[in-house]
Scaffold this motif. Sequence first.
Motif, PDB file in Angstrom:
ATOM      1  N   LEU A  84       0.824  -1.216   0.000  1.00 46.87           N
ATOM      2  CA  LEU A  84       0.000   0.000   0.000  1.00 46.87           C
ATOM      3  C   LEU A  84       0.861   1.271   0.000  1.00 46.87           C
ATOM      4  O   LEU A  84       0.535   2.257  -0.665  1.00 46.87           O
ATOM      5  CB  LEU A  84      -0.913  -0.039   1.231  1.00 46.87           C
ATOM      6  CG  LEU A  84      -1.923   1.071   1.395  1.00 46.87           C
ATOM      7  CD1 LEU A  84      -2.857   1.167   0.186  1.00 46.87           C
ATOM      8  CD2 LEU A  84      -2.748   0.853   2.667  1.00 46.87           C
ATOM      9  N   LEU A 104      -9.127   3.495   0.928  1.00 48.39           N
ATOM     10  CA  LEU A 104      -8.882   2.215   0.259  1.00 48.39           C
ATOM     11  C   LEU A 104     -10.065   1.854  -0.630  1.00 48.39           C
ATOM     12  O   LEU A 104     -11.221   1.978  -0.219  1.00 48.39           O
ATOM     13  CB  LEU A 104      -8.626   1.108   1.287  1.00 48.39           C
ATOM     14  CG  LEU A 104      -7.448   1.354   2.235  1.00 48.39           C
ATOM     15  CD1 LEU A 104      -7.138   0.097   3.037  1.00 48.39           C
ATOM     16  CD2 LEU A 104      -6.205   1.805   1.478  1.00 48.39           C
ATOM     17  N   PHE A 135      -4.560  -6.232  10.818  1.00 46.73           N
ATOM     18  CA  PHE A 135      -4.694  -4.818  10.423  1.00 46.73           C
ATOM     19  C   PHE A 135      -3.479  -4.007  10.870  1.00 46.73           C
ATOM     20  O   PHE A 135      -2.655  -4.487  11.646  1.00 46.73           O
ATOM     21  CB  PHE A 135      -5.936  -4.208  11.077  1.00 46.73           C
ATOM     22  CG  PHE A 135      -7.205  -4.912  10.708  1.00 46.73           C
ATOM     23  CD1 PHE A 135      -7.725  -4.793   9.424  1.00 46.73           C
ATOM     24  CD2 PHE A 135      -7.862  -5.711  11.616  1.00 46.73           C
ATOM     25  CE1 PHE A 135      -8.891  -5.448   9.063  1.00 46.73           C
ATOM     26  CE2 PHE A 135      -9.024  -6.380  11.266  1.00 46.73           C
ATOM     27  CZ  PHE A 135      -9.541  -6.241   9.985  1.00 46.73           C
ATOM     28  N   GLY A 136      -3.446  -2.764  10.383  1.00 49.54           N
ATOM     29  CA  GLY A 136      -2.557  -1.789  10.989  1.00 49.54           C
ATOM     30  C   GLY A 136      -3.192  -1.419  12.320  1.00 49.54           C
ATOM     31  O   GLY A 136      -4.407  -1.302  12.427  1.00 49.54           O
ATOM     32  N   GLU A 150       2.071  -2.290  11.702  1.00 43.33           N
ATOM     33  CA  GLU A 150       1.337  -3.053  10.693  1.00 43.33           C
ATOM     34  C   GLU A 150       1.249  -4.519  11.086  1.00 43.33           C
ATOM     35  O   GLU A 150       2.267  -5.176  11.307  1.00 43.33           O
ATOM     36  CB  GLU A 150       2.034  -2.891   9.323  1.00 43.33           C
ATOM     37  CG  GLU A 150       1.341  -3.606   8.175  1.00 43.33           C
ATOM     38  CD  GLU A 150      -0.040  -3.015   7.823  1.00 43.33           C
ATOM     39  OE1 GLU A 150      -0.356  -1.897   8.262  1.00 43.33           O
ATOM     40  OE2 GLU A 150      -0.783  -3.699   7.106  1.00 43.33           O
ATOM     41  N   LYS A 151       0.051  -4.997  11.206  1.00 44.99           N
ATOM     42  CA  LYS A 151      -0.248  -6.406  11.501  1.00 44.99           C
ATOM     43  C   LYS A 151       0.672  -6.998  12.583  1.00 44.99           C
ATOM     44  O   LYS A 151       1.421  -7.947  12.325  1.00 44.99           O
ATOM     45  CB  LYS A 151      -0.182  -7.228  10.224  1.00 44.99           C
ATOM     46  CG  LYS A 151      -1.119  -6.670   9.164  1.00 44.99           C
ATOM     47  CD  LYS A 151      -1.351  -7.579   7.991  1.00 44.99           C
ATOM     48  CE  LYS A 151      -2.317  -6.966   7.023  1.00 44.99           C
ATOM     49  NZ  LYS A 151      -1.762  -6.090   6.006  1.00 44.99           N
ATOM     50  N   VAL A 161      -6.623   0.217  12.080  1.00 47.29           N
ATOM     51  CA  VAL A 161      -6.646   1.301  11.090  1.00 47.29           C
ATOM     52  C   VAL A 161      -7.539   0.817   9.949  1.00 47.29           C
ATOM     53  O   VAL A 161      -7.256  -0.207   9.329  1.00 47.29           O
ATOM     54  CB  VAL A 161      -5.210   1.573  10.593  1.00 47.29           C
ATOM     55  CG1 VAL A 161      -5.192   2.569   9.462  1.00 47.29           C
ATOM     56  CG2 VAL A 161      -4.327   2.033  11.751  1.00 47.29           C
ATOM     57  N   VAL A 162      -8.635   1.542   9.676  1.00 51.22           N
ATOM     58  CA  VAL A 162      -9.636   0.991   8.758  1.00 51.22           C
ATOM     59  C   VAL A 162      -9.346   1.252   7.278  1.00 51.22           C
ATOM     60  O   VAL A 162      -9.913   0.607   6.404  1.00 51.22           O
ATOM     61  CB  VAL A 162     -11.058   1.500   9.079  1.00 51.22           C
ATOM     62  CG1 VAL A 162     -11.469   1.118  10.491  1.00 51.22           C
ATOM     63  CG2 VAL A 162     -11.178   2.997   8.879  1.00 51.22           C
ATOM     64  N   THR A 194       1.527   2.242   6.647  1.00 54.67           N
ATOM     65  CA  THR A 194       1.648   2.340   8.109  1.00 54.67           C
ATOM     66  C   THR A 194       3.064   2.808   8.499  1.00 54.67           C
ATOM     67  O   THR A 194       3.218   3.654   9.384  1.00 54.67           O
ATOM     68  CB  THR A 194       1.342   0.959   8.731  1.00 54.67           C
ATOM     69  OG1 THR A 194       0.034   0.580   8.308  1.00 54.67           O
ATOM     70  CG2 THR A 194       1.382   0.990  10.239  1.00 54.67           C
TER      71      THR A 194
END
Length: 325
Positions: A84, A104, A135-136, A150-151, A161-162, A194
């Motif tokens: 990303l 996103l 997720f982040g 991040e994850k 983080v959506v 992220t």
Amino acid sequence: MHAIIPVAGIGTRLRPHTFSHPKVLLNVAGKPILGHIIDKVIAEGVTSATIVVGHMSERIIEYVHSAYAAVTIDFVEQDEPLGLGHAIYTARHAVNTEPILIILGDTIFDVDLRPVLRKPVTALGVKAVEDPRRFGVAEVSDGVITRLVEKPEHPTSNLAVVGLYHIHNTPLLRSCLDEVVKRDIRTKGEYQLTDVLQMMIDRGERMEVFPVEGWYDCGKRETLLSTNRALLEKQSTSRPMKGVVINEPVYVAPTAVLHDCVIGPNTTVADGAEISEAVVRNSIIGSQARVSRVLVENSIIGNGALVKGSYKRLNVGDASELEFQ
Ligand code: G1P
């Protein structure tokens, strides 16, 4: 306000549908996923956008040009799936001095963005989730993010983080994007947005959070169907048809041809689909698909597909038990 919308993902978890379709063009509640997102950002005051395309880019460009001819939208191609952060880096020509919104392209949001976009501060949409590991994750103190990971394998916060980012200091975003790529900073093999944002925090950017309750994932079959249901609950669209029982909420395209059937609840029937002698619920029926003589539930039927059952001829004695699986 300008938006960057990355949509380059392949959507492997939505195969077989994504073999022939970019994920963001899959129909949910009567419209492609990307259509819901573009409509949303336009309603929130976004006037131009850069869409980062990859997989089946021509199809996406064609859709956007035909459905959104009046909006200023440009496209950049992310030629390698490097994450990303890399997708946004690919769109860095759109990161100048004005604040931007990054959203996103494969997630539908229901949130009032106006107060967020009005405030001259960077802010990320977050939601508390049960398992934040995919997720982040944001660690927050007094509404301000102290750390983004991040994850994480062992999350220290349940705030995910959506995928909605209002970036105020865009020159700093730009230099952090450049630096992450130049220094080849990767997490889990990819350039992460992220990590870019964490670098901004390290360099003094104040980053707030805002709550996002309406967060509709479209990543796999079950979530596409639950998103379909949630969106239909807000708006049901059908018309009376002879011999057709409609259990709201549904979306039935004006060009769909239905007879002798029960449709819904929570069902989308796209353009030109034909359904006869069937019961269809909790499902998405693609355009030009033909469904007859079957009971269908929790299903996604692709465009132009044919699903056909048959009536049984039975001669069953008293007190017998017969069950069709
Ligand atoms: C991306 C982001 C992640 C964010 C997620 C939201 O991950 O990297 O921080 O929480 O979107 O959906 P992806 O789902 O692309 O792996």
